[in-house]
Scaffold this motif. Structure first.
Motif, PDB file in Angstrom:
ATOM      1  N   ILE A   1     -16.120  37.891  28.813  1.00  0.00           N
ATOM      2  CA  ILE A   1     -16.897  36.663  28.978  1.00  0.00           C
ATOM      3  C   ILE A   1     -18.384  36.999  29.044  1.00  0.00           C
ATOM      4  O   ILE A   1     -18.802  37.881  29.796  1.00  0.00           O
ATOM      5  CB  ILE A   1     -16.453  35.906  30.251  1.00  0.00           C
ATOM      6  CG1 ILE A   1     -14.987  35.486  30.090  1.00  0.00           C
ATOM      7  CG2 ILE A   1     -17.352  34.706  30.506  1.00  0.00           C
ATOM      8  CD1 ILE A   1     -14.414  34.719  31.241  1.00  0.00           C
TER       9      ILE A   1
ATOM     10  N   CYS B   1     -21.725  31.363  30.034  1.00  0.00           N
ATOM     11  CA  CYS B   1     -20.729  30.630  30.823  1.00  0.00           C
ATOM     12  C   CYS B   1     -21.378  29.531  31.658  1.00  0.00           C
ATOM     13  O   CYS B   1     -22.351  29.744  32.361  1.00  0.00           O
ATOM     14  CB  CYS B   1     -19.978  31.597  31.729  1.00  0.00           C
ATOM     15  SG  CYS B   1     -18.877  30.777  32.866  1.00  0.00           S
ATOM     16  N   ILE B   2     -20.811  28.319  31.566  1.00  0.00           N
ATOM     17  CA  ILE B   2     -21.340  27.196  32.343  1.00  0.00           C
ATOM     18  C   ILE B   2     -20.382  26.802  33.460  1.00  0.00           C
ATOM     19  O   ILE B   2     -20.456  25.721  34.012  1.00  0.00           O
ATOM     20  CB  ILE B   2     -21.597  25.976  31.428  1.00  0.00           C
ATOM     21  CG1 ILE B   2     -20.330  25.671  30.614  1.00  0.00           C
ATOM     22  CG2 ILE B   2     -22.809  26.200  30.535  1.00  0.00           C
ATOM     23  CD1 ILE B   2     -20.340  24.335  29.920  1.00  0.00           C
ATOM     24  N   LEU B   3     -19.463  27.709  33.760  1.00  0.00           N
ATOM     25  CA  LEU B   3     -18.514  27.496  34.854  1.00  0.00           C
ATOM     26  C   LEU B   3     -17.741  26.182  34.752  1.00  0.00           C
ATOM     27  O   LEU B   3     -17.596  25.454  35.725  1.00  0.00           O
ATOM     28  CB  LEU B   3     -19.251  27.557  36.197  1.00  0.00           C
ATOM     29  CG  LEU B   3     -19.496  28.942  36.755  1.00  0.00           C
ATOM     30  CD1 LEU B   3     -20.216  28.844  38.090  1.00  0.00           C
ATOM     31  CD2 LEU B   3     -18.200  29.705  36.946  1.00  0.00           C
ATOM     32  N   CYS B   4     -17.263  25.878  33.571  1.00  0.00           N
ATOM     33  CA  CYS B   4     -16.520  24.626  33.410  1.00  0.00           C
ATOM     34  C   CYS B   4     -15.062  24.789  33.818  1.00  0.00           C
ATOM     35  O   CYS B   4     -14.329  23.833  33.958  1.00  0.00           O
ATOM     36  CB  CYS B   4     -16.606  24.165  31.969  1.00  0.00           C
ATOM     37  SG  CYS B   4     -15.664  25.218  30.868  1.00  0.00           S
ATOM     38  N   LEU B   5     -14.631  26.019  33.994  1.00  0.00           N
ATOM     39  CA  LEU B   5     -13.270  26.353  34.445  1.00  0.00           C
ATOM     40  C   LEU B   5     -12.170  26.099  33.411  1.00  0.00           C
ATOM     41  O   LEU B   5     -10.983  26.211  33.719  1.00  0.00           O
ATOM     42  CB  LEU B   5     -12.908  25.622  35.748  1.00  0.00           C
ATOM     43  CG  LEU B   5     -13.850  25.795  36.938  1.00  0.00           C
ATOM     44  CD1 LEU B   5     -13.214  25.227  38.194  1.00  0.00           C
ATOM     45  CD2 LEU B   5     -14.213  27.247  37.159  1.00  0.00           C
ATOM     46  N   THR B   6     -12.552  25.744  32.192  1.00  0.00           N
ATOM     47  CA  THR B   6     -11.534  25.533  31.152  1.00  0.00           C
ATOM     48  C   THR B   6     -10.663  26.774  30.982  1.00  0.00           C
ATOM     49  O   THR B   6      -9.439  26.684  30.917  1.00  0.00           O
ATOM     50  CB  THR B   6     -12.215  25.211  29.812  1.00  0.00           C
ATOM     51  OG1 THR B   6     -13.069  24.112  30.004  1.00  0.00           O
ATOM     52  CG2 THR B   6     -11.188  24.896  28.741  1.00  0.00           C
ATOM     53  N   CYS B   7     -11.293  27.920  30.927  1.00  0.00           N
ATOM     54  CA  CYS B   7     -10.535  29.153  30.704  1.00  0.00           C
ATOM     55  C   CYS B   7      -9.592  29.438  31.864  1.00  0.00           C
ATOM     56  O   CYS B   7      -8.465  29.869  31.662  1.00  0.00           O
ATOM     57  CB  CYS B   7     -11.478  30.325  30.473  1.00  0.00           C
ATOM     58  SG  CYS B   7     -12.668  30.557  31.788  1.00  0.00           S
TER      59      CYS B   7
ATOM     60  N   ALA C   1     -17.420  33.028  35.069  1.00  0.00           N
ATOM     61  CA  ALA C   1     -15.995  33.334  35.054  1.00  0.00           C
ATOM     62  C   ALA C   1     -15.850  34.786  34.612  1.00  0.00           C
ATOM     63  O   ALA C   1     -16.690  35.307  33.879  1.00  0.00           O
ATOM     64  CB  ALA C   1     -15.273  32.411  34.093  1.00  0.00           C
TER      65      ALA C   1
ATOM     66  N   CYS D   1     -12.848  27.895  25.242  1.00  0.00           N
ATOM     67  CA  CYS D   1     -14.159  27.821  25.900  1.00  0.00           C
ATOM     68  C   CYS D   1     -15.114  26.948  25.092  1.00  0.00           C
ATOM     69  O   CYS D   1     -15.346  27.201  23.914  1.00  0.00           O
ATOM     70  CB  CYS D   1     -14.746  29.219  26.066  1.00  0.00           C
ATOM     71  SG  CYS D   1     -16.438  29.174  26.665  1.00  0.00           S
ATOM     72  N   PRO D   2     -15.679  25.907  25.720  1.00  0.00           N
ATOM     73  CA  PRO D   2     -16.511  24.967  24.967  1.00  0.00           C
ATOM     74  C   PRO D   2     -17.844  25.560  24.505  1.00  0.00           C
ATOM     75  O   PRO D   2     -18.458  25.028  23.588  1.00  0.00           O
ATOM     76  CB  PRO D   2     -16.738  23.817  25.957  1.00  0.00           C
ATOM     77  CG  PRO D   2     -16.532  24.421  27.299  1.00  0.00           C
ATOM     78  CD  PRO D   2     -15.520  25.503  27.119  1.00  0.00           C
ATOM     79  N   VAL D   3     -18.294  26.628  25.148  1.00  0.00           N
ATOM     80  CA  VAL D   3     -19.594  27.179  24.738  1.00  0.00           C
ATOM     81  C   VAL D   3     -19.445  28.534  24.035  1.00  0.00           C
ATOM     82  O   VAL D   3     -20.401  29.264  23.859  1.00  0.00           O
ATOM     83  CB  VAL D   3     -20.547  27.323  25.952  1.00  0.00           C
ATOM     84  CG1 VAL D   3     -20.921  25.956  26.487  1.00  0.00           C
ATOM     85  CG2 VAL D   3     -19.930  28.175  27.040  1.00  0.00           C
TER      86      VAL D   3
ATOM     87  N   ALA E   1     -18.184  31.357  24.952  1.00  0.00           N
ATOM     88  CA  ALA E   1     -18.690  32.480  25.732  1.00  0.00           C
ATOM     89  C   ALA E   1     -17.693  33.631  25.764  1.00  0.00           C
ATOM     90  O   ALA E   1     -17.991  34.692  26.281  1.00  0.00           O
ATOM     91  CB  ALA E   1     -18.983  32.022  27.156  1.00  0.00           C
ATOM     92  N   ILE E   2     -16.503  33.409  25.199  1.00  0.00           N
ATOM     93  CA  ILE E   2     -15.463  34.435  25.333  1.00  0.00           C
ATOM     94  C   ILE E   2     -15.124  35.048  23.976  1.00  0.00           C
ATOM     95  O   ILE E   2     -14.978  34.341  22.987  1.00  0.00           O
ATOM     96  CB  ILE E   2     -14.181  33.846  25.967  1.00  0.00           C
ATOM     97  CG1 ILE E   2     -14.536  32.994  27.194  1.00  0.00           C
ATOM     98  CG2 ILE E   2     -13.211  34.942  26.339  1.00  0.00           C
ATOM     99  CD1 ILE E   2     -13.357  32.372  27.895  1.00  0.00           C
TER     100      ILE E   2
HETATM  101  S1  SF4 Z   1     -14.371  28.211  29.531  1.00  0.00           S
HETATM  102 FE1  SF4 Z   1     -16.231  29.306  28.987  1.00  0.00          FE
HETATM  103  S2  SF4 Z   1     -17.867  28.186  29.990  1.00  0.00           S
HETATM  104 FE2  SF4 Z   1     -15.962  27.491  30.908  1.00  0.00          FE
HETATM  105  S3  SF4 Z   1     -15.749  28.798  32.732  1.00  0.00           S
HETATM  106 FE3  SF4 Z   1     -14.643  29.812  31.061  1.00  0.00          FE
HETATM  107  S4  SF4 Z   1     -16.138  31.214  30.150  1.00  0.00           S
HETATM  108 FE4  SF4 Z   1     -17.269  29.785  31.408  1.00  0.00          FE
END
Ligand code: SF4
Ligand code: FAD
Ligand code: SF4
Lengths: 542, 139
Positions: A469, A474-480, A498, A515-517, A519-520
């Motif tokens: 990651i 990462c915007i800490l959206c917690l999707t992952c 994350a 991940c919406p941005v 980042a992974i």
């Molecule tokens: S899905 Fe992407 S942006 Fe969201 S918490 Fe996980 S790494 Fe961060």
């Protein structure tokens, strides 16, 4: 065409059979050579000493990246990686070009060969952008937490201790033994097991307690136990062996008829306590669950026991007798010989409660009489095996899934059925699938073996092929965190990102695509690599 | 180009645990599937991103995803994520007036060469009757 790629070697497998005739591999080698690749053609995939050839080829040409081309190479991948490791090279700077697509273009040999060349060039592109994968040493706790002191938990604990690991066994109730301790023919055997367990110095038993909190991941879970004792421990693996519960099917009964119908478990209690039983006894099997062998086994055993002890009239109604367990056929034969009657039903028999007896009305087209009516003093029905009440809470605590029936769900029946979706967590015995003792015992031993080979060294070398990651994105959206099926992602509050826990990650890439941005990234399948494969015009060679 | 000699270009994304092994099996069994197909392997069908599918459509006529059977995904839910993503993509395609049939997903066990070949060949024929993809970038 394609720019020259240096230091990438091509190791091509020759083919037997059809592919051999379809592809002009020598031509392929020379056209790849013209592009600046170093090629080696191995006579066939069954050629002895192929790995020696492979190593010599790399050494001689001082190669650091390599493409292996052929058909059906997947099973060979680990062999090649090991070979690279042995040579001190990074085991991930290798790609496998699958020449299947070239083989199917078999209309014309030169077309097929062209396509093979194109596929190999694409694979070379892939490996060119491949970063070396780091290797990390991770230390592992050599303690194991076992939840549940039934026969499954006991056997797992004993095998683990025998293999040299320390075990903490936590049981909800105030005594050990679980279901088997209440079964007549298993009682003494279970008591002996419990005694052996108590004497074992490597096993610590905590009664009347529960798991209340879990953090961390495989190799280093932190668990909190509450109840008779309160303590926090660190363990390398967790075995869930919490059994199952029995529920009697619901009947609309008057108060006076309640004594006429009992479950198999209750019958077992009466048999153990040597209570005198009535003269006419009927068993009604397969009513709630047709697939379980365990009630069939108990039914045959109980019916025989009653027949022998009290010479009662015993009749069994069943849909299908499952005798596929060990010794099942023999047990059935003995029951028949002892004079126990068996009737098959398709539709559920009609049950009427008379004053002091039960009337059972059987309708089955297979029998010459249209209706058969039986009268009995006692009706024994098989219980439904239900997930325990604590399962849901426990599953949440462990971040694992329950199956459609509410039992703990194995990760993949094809591999090791007791593995959960989370690394280091296992399900053994009845909590996964109600089953007979012999099956439970082999599950317990197999699981203990798996844990022993994982934890015994106290350390493992991890290839960091796990998802990565990018904390800046990462915007800490917690999707992952929500979508990872393996509970491998944690939130680092301090750094505000994350994070993937490498030992728990199984490199499936699901988080990366959610991940919406973006980042992974998955190191062996980066976005750039996948899109790179798309950049050629589809289907055209080169 | 007449319909008869139109050769649809197909991108196949296959999961390593089912599609890839089935494709190998198809070859071993001597089945022939359409040649203008490009295969891209992924660790799990859940790894296939919308952008990958859209890019593949920019450069081809159709996309097929091969995933493990519903209850037997190597990674539990990857194929369900892929299915959801596919539904999303089909919606987009509808909005931009591209036939949604150009993207398909099939579930396979790890060695089903027969189903692999059959589905791919059927898809190929279907694309043939659909004609070239209007959304394809000019070559
Ligand atoms: S899905 Fe992407 S942006 Fe969201 S918490 Fe996980 S790494 Fe961060
Ligand atoms: C009437 C009857 C007859 C049977 N006859 C036979 C037979 O003839 N042959 C045969 O092979 N099998 C038979 N069986 C089946 C056999 O008893 C079971 O397969 C076996 O006992 C299952 O063992 P287990 O350890 O998985 O579960 P259990 O024995 O149920 O043990 C689970 C343990 O976990 C504890 N626990 C539950 N939740 C928690 C929690 N959250 N935390 C901590 N601890 C918890 C429970 O208190 C229990 O002690 C019979 C069963 C019954 C009921
Ligand atoms: S790659 Fe798969 S297992 Fe690893 S963190 Fe992402 S979703 Fe979880």
């Amino acid at each position: 065409m394609t720019k020259k790629i240096s230091k990438t070697g091509i190791f091509i497998y020759g083919f037997e059979g059809k592919p051999g005739k379809v592809l002009g591999l020598d031509e392929a080698c020379s056209s790849l050579g013209a592009l600046g690749f170093v090629c080696f053609k191995c006579p066939s995939s069954f050629f002895p000493g192929e790995m020696n050839d492979f190593e010599k080829f790399l050494k001689k040409n001082k190669l650091s990246k390599v493409v292996v081309a052929g058909c059906g190479l997947r099973i060979k991948e680990p062999v090649f990686r090991d070979s690279l490791k042995k040579m001190g090279l990074n085991p991930y700077l290798i790609t496998f070009a699958n020449l299947n697509e070239a083989v199917v273009a078999c209309g014309d040999k030169s077309e097929a060969t062209k396509k093979a060349v194109a596929l190999i060039i694409k694979a070379a592109k892939w490996v060119e952008t491949q970063e070396p994968v780091e290797i990390q040493k991770v230390s592992l706790k050599r303690e194991v937490l076992v939840l549940g002191g039934g026969i499954a938990g006991i056997e797992t604990a004993l095998t683990l201790a025998e293999g040299g690991l320390s075990v903490i066994l936590v049981e909800e109730k105030s005594h050990l033994g679980g279901g088997a301790a209440e079964v007549g023919n298993l009682k003494n055997w279970t008591r002996d097991k419990v005694e052996t367990l108590k004497k074992n110095e490597r096993i610590k038993v905590i009664l009347s307690s529960n798991l209340v909190d879990l953090r961390g991941n495989a190799g280093g879970f932190t668990v909190k136990i509450e109840g008779a004792q309160e303590l926090t421990l660190e363990v390398g693996a967790i075995v869930v062996a919490v059994g199952y519960e029995f529920v009697l099917p619901v009947w609309k009964l008057g108060e006076n008829s309640k004594s006429l119908i009992i479950g198999q478990k209750e019958l077992e209690k009466r048999l153990v306590s040597d209570e005198k039983l009535s003269q006419r006894i009927c068993f009604l099997a397969d009513l709630v669950d047709e697939d379980l062998k365990i009630s069939t086994r108990a039914l045959l055993r109980q019916a025989l026991l009653i027949k022998e002890k009290f010479s009662s009239d015993v009749i069994c109604f069943c849909k299908d007798l499952k005798v596929s367990f060990n010794g099942g056929e023999l047990l059935y034969k003995r029951a028949r010989e002892a004079g126990i009657l068996f009737f098959k039903y398709a539709e559920k028999p009609e049950i009427k409660f008379l004053n002091n007896a039960v009337e059972i009305l059987l309708i089955n087209e297979d029998y010459p009489h249209e209706e058969l009516v039986f009268e009995s003093d006692l009706l024994v029905v098989g219980e439904k095996m239900m997930p325990g009440k604590s399962f849901e809470g426990l599953a949440k605590l462990l971040s694992v899934d329950l199956d459609l029936n509410g039992f703990f769900q194995e990760d993949n029946v094809k591999i090791l059925p007791t593995k959960s979706s989370r690394k280091g967590i296992f399900f053994v015995g009845g909590c996964r699938l109600p089953q007979n003792i012999d099956e439970t015992l082999s599950e317990a031993r197999g699981t203990a073996g798996e844990i022993l080979s994982f934890l015994s060294k106290g350390e493992i070398e991890l290839d960091l092929t796990s998802a990565k990651i990018n904390s800046d994105r990462c915007i800490l959206c917690l999707t992952c965190v929500r979508t990872c099926p393996h509970g491998a992602i944690i939130i680092d509050q301090e750094e505000g990102t994350a994070k993937v826990v490498p030992i728990a990650c199984q490199s499936c890439g699901i988080c990366a695509s959610e991940c919406p941005v973006m980042a992974i990234e998955l190191p062996l399948y980066t976005n750039a690599q996948i899109i790179g494969q798309l950049s050629d015009v589809v289907g055209e060679a080169g | 180009m007449t319909k008869r000699d139109f050769k649809p270009k197909i991108t196949v994304f296959y999961c390593e645990h089912s599609g890839l092994l089935s494709a190998d099996m198809a070859i071993k069994s001597g089945f022939v599937y359409p040649e203008s197909v490009r295969m891209i392997k992924v660790p799990c069908s859940g790894k296939i991103e919308s952008i990958h599918i859209m890019r593949a459509l920019e450069e081809g006529d159709g996309v097929v995803i091969y995933a493990c059977h519903k209850e037997a995904c190597q990674f539990l839910r990857g194929n369900l994520r892929a299915e959801a993503r596919l539904a999303y993509i089909k919606n987009i395609l509808k909005e931009i007036s591209i036939e949604e049939e150009r993207v398909q997903m099939y579930y396979l066990s790890p060695s089903n060469g027969v189903k692999f070949t059959r589905t791919l060949s059927t898809f190929y024929e279907d694309l043939k009757s659909l004609g070239p993809n209007a959304g394809r970038a000019e070559e």
